[in-house]
Write a protein that holds these residues in place. Structure first.
Motif, PDB file in Angstrom:
ATOM      1  N   UNK A 169       0.569  -1.504  -0.349  1.00 64.90           N
ATOM      2  CA  UNK A 169       0.241   0.155   0.017  1.00 64.90           C
ATOM      3  C   UNK A 169       1.241   1.265  -0.054  1.00 64.90           C
ATOM      4  N   UNK A 170       0.062   2.603  -0.638  1.00 61.12           N
ATOM      5  CA  UNK A 170       1.073   3.414  -0.441  1.00 61.12           C
ATOM      6  C   UNK A 170       0.343   4.190   0.740  1.00 61.12           C
ATOM      7  N   UNK A 171       0.575   5.656   0.877  1.00 59.81           N
ATOM      8  CA  UNK A 171      -0.164   6.261   2.297  1.00 59.81           C
ATOM      9  C   UNK A 171       0.305   7.864   1.479  1.00 59.81           C
ATOM     10  N   UNK A 172      -0.742   8.019   0.927  1.00 54.89           N
ATOM     11  CA  UNK A 172      -0.778   9.333   0.034  1.00 54.89           C
ATOM     12  C   UNK A 172      -0.921  10.116   1.531  1.00 54.89           C
ATOM     13  N   UNK A 173      -0.547  11.627   2.468  1.00 50.04           N
ATOM     14  CA  UNK A 173      -0.655  12.407   3.127  1.00 50.04           C
ATOM     15  C   UNK A 173      -1.737  13.530   2.374  1.00 50.04           C
ATOM     16  N   UNK A 174      -2.587  13.970   3.765  1.00 51.45           N
ATOM     17  CA  UNK A 174      -3.997  14.703   3.245  1.00 51.45           C
ATOM     18  C   UNK A 174      -3.542  15.829   4.414  1.00 51.45           C
ATOM     19  N   UNK A 175      -3.622  17.024   4.148  1.00 50.44           N
ATOM     20  CA  UNK A 175      -4.245  18.078   5.032  1.00 50.44           C
ATOM     21  C   UNK A 175      -5.072  17.917   5.826  1.00 50.44           C
ATOM     22  N   UNK A 176      -4.925  17.850   7.338  1.00 48.58           N
ATOM     23  CA  UNK A 176      -6.548  17.999   7.551  1.00 48.58           C
ATOM     24  C   UNK A 176      -6.786  17.172   7.936  1.00 48.58           C
ATOM     25  N   UNK A 177      -6.598  15.961   7.130  1.00 42.27           N
ATOM     26  CA  UNK A 177      -7.508  14.585   7.243  1.00 42.27           C
ATOM     27  C   UNK A 177      -6.513  12.948   7.592  1.00 42.27           C
ATOM     28  N   UNK A 178      -7.400  12.312   7.678  1.00 42.33           N
ATOM     29  CA  UNK A 178      -6.250  11.315   7.754  1.00 42.33           C
ATOM     30  C   UNK A 178      -5.338  11.128   6.717  1.00 42.33           C
ATOM     31  N   UNK A 179      -4.900  10.369   6.443  1.00 39.92           N
ATOM     32  CA  UNK A 179      -3.712   9.729   5.316  1.00 39.92           C
ATOM     33  C   UNK A 179      -4.397   8.196   4.741  1.00 39.92           C
ATOM     34  N   UNK A 180      -4.112   8.722   3.891  1.00 34.68           N
ATOM     35  CA  UNK A 180      -4.849   7.671   2.992  1.00 34.68           C
ATOM     36  C   UNK A 180      -4.194   7.109   1.875  1.00 34.68           C
ATOM     37  N   UNK A 181      -4.737   5.813   2.070  1.00 35.99           N
ATOM     38  CA  UNK A 181      -4.166   4.122   1.797  1.00 35.99           C
ATOM     39  C   UNK A 181      -4.932   4.339   0.002  1.00 35.99           C
ATOM     40  N   UNK A 182      -3.574   3.979  -0.701  1.00 35.12           N
ATOM     41  CA  UNK A 182      -3.529   3.197  -2.207  1.00 35.12           C
ATOM     42  C   UNK A 182      -3.287   2.172  -2.228  1.00 35.12           C
ATOM     43  N   UNK A 183      -4.336   0.778  -2.601  1.00 38.78           N
ATOM     44  CA  UNK A 183      -3.631  -0.393  -2.778  1.00 38.78           C
ATOM     45  C   UNK A 183      -2.827   0.083  -3.990  1.00 38.78           C
ATOM     46  N   UNK A 184      -1.412  -1.310  -3.585  1.00 36.70           N
ATOM     47  CA  UNK A 184      -0.618  -0.998  -4.844  1.00 36.70           C
ATOM     48  C   UNK A 184      -0.333  -2.550  -5.956  1.00 36.70           C
ATOM     49  N   UNK A 185      -0.838  -3.334  -4.863  1.00 37.70           N
ATOM     50  CA  UNK A 185      -1.123  -4.916  -5.139  1.00 37.70           C
ATOM     51  C   UNK A 185      -0.229  -6.073  -4.726  1.00 37.70           C
ATOM     52  N   UNK A 186      -0.345  -7.581  -4.271  1.00 41.54           N
ATOM     53  CA  UNK A 186      -0.167  -8.098  -3.496  1.00 41.54           C
ATOM     54  C   UNK A 186       1.058  -8.705  -3.556  1.00 41.54           C
ATOM     55  N   UNK A 187       1.961  -8.671  -2.170  1.00 44.68           N
ATOM     56  CA  UNK A 187       3.333  -9.252  -2.669  1.00 44.68           C
ATOM     57  C   UNK A 187       3.523 -10.879  -2.568  1.00 44.68           C
ATOM     58  N   UNK A 188       4.911 -11.196  -2.683  1.00 49.66           N
ATOM     59  CA  UNK A 188       5.273 -12.321  -2.825  1.00 49.66           C
ATOM     60  C   UNK A 188       4.820 -13.171  -1.830  1.00 49.66           C
ATOM     61  N   UNK A 189       3.778 -13.683  -1.935  1.00 48.98           N
ATOM     62  CA  UNK A 189       3.496 -14.481  -0.707  1.00 48.98           C
ATOM     63  C   UNK A 189       4.820 -15.760  -0.217  1.00 48.98           C
ATOM     64  N   UNK A 190       5.249 -16.047   0.968  1.00 47.14           N
ATOM     65  CA  UNK A 190       6.289 -16.646   1.338  1.00 47.14           C
ATOM     66  C   UNK A 190       5.729 -17.950   2.413  1.00 47.14           C
ATOM     67  N   UNK A 191       6.618 -18.932   2.413  1.00 46.92           N
ATOM     68  CA  UNK A 191       6.142 -19.979   2.482  1.00 46.92           C
ATOM     69  C   UNK A 191       8.012 -20.500   3.682  1.00 46.92           C
ATOM     70  N   UNK A 192       8.076 -21.496   5.651  1.00 44.77           N
ATOM     71  CA  UNK A 192       9.055 -21.467   5.680  1.00 44.77           C
ATOM     72  C   UNK A 192       8.713 -22.896   6.495  1.00 44.77           C
ATOM     73  N   UNK A 193       9.787 -24.076   6.161  1.00 47.15           N
ATOM     74  CA  UNK A 193       9.375 -24.904   6.146  1.00 47.15           C
ATOM     75  C   UNK A 193      10.535 -25.860   6.888  1.00 47.15           C
ATOM     76  N   UNK A 194      10.207 -26.217   7.733  1.00 48.78           N
ATOM     77  CA  UNK A 194      11.037 -26.766   9.512  1.00 48.78           C
ATOM     78  C   UNK A 194      11.281 -28.337   8.741  1.00 48.78           C
ATOM     79  N   UNK A 195      12.097 -28.378   8.519  1.00 46.21           N
ATOM     80  CA  UNK A 195      12.302 -30.403   8.172  1.00 46.21           C
ATOM     81  C   UNK A 195      13.391 -30.635   9.210  1.00 46.21           C
ATOM     82  N   UNK A 196      13.517 -31.831  10.297  1.00 50.04           N
ATOM     83  CA  UNK A 196      14.169 -32.667  10.905  1.00 50.04           C
ATOM     84  C   UNK A 196      14.925 -33.710   9.059  1.00 50.04           C
TER      85      UNK A 196
END
Length: 133
Positions: free
Chosen positions: A33-60
């Motif tokens: 997400x990008x955050x856009x500053x706005x004067x006298x209002x809450x910041x506005x979020x803009x969806x940029x897209x999905x991040x690459x997913x990750x998996x952690x796999x412990x193996x013995x």
């Protein structure tokens, strides 16, 4: 022999002779997400897209579970160094949208015999989503 799943040539199996499986699977999914500053209002979020997913796999790996820890670690190391990308299939379910790459492996060589042969190793694989081109 019960085959639980696979990641390319790495098969997860449980049998009377061999146990090669993982303890848990941590799957992280996120978005940018990008955050856009706005004067006298809450910041506005803009969806940029999905991040690459990750998996952690412990193996013995252990000689007591029917595997050769050093051979298993070397096989995973070769997969990383060659840039292998594969589907992750567990219980007949394909995880993710396409394929995964091993981006990192941590290997803790635990137990050795009196000749320096490794008898047990704990590894953790870090997989990252490999998006379709």
């Amino acid at each position: 022999m019960g085959k639980l799943g696979s990641f390319g040539s790495l098969s997860f199996v449980v049998s009377s002779n061999t146990i090669r499986t993982f303890e848990k699977l941590q799957w992280d999914v996120g978005a940018s997400y990008a955050t856009h500053d706005r004067h006298m209002m809450p910041d506005l979020l803009e969806f940029l897209g999905p991040d690459p997913e990750t998996i952690n796999l412990p193996i013995k790996f252990s000689v007591f579970l029917g595997t050769n820890p050093i051979q298993e670690v070397e096989r995973l190391r070769a997969m990383i160094r060659s840039g292998t990308v594969e589907r992750l299939v567990l219980g007949g379910h394909v995880y993710g949208d396409y394929k995964w790459a091993i981006t990192k492996m941590s290997a803790e060589l635990k137990t050795f015999d009196n000749r320096g042969n490794c008898w047990a190793a704990n590894t953790t694989l870090s997989l990252k989503e490999y998006a379709r081109r």
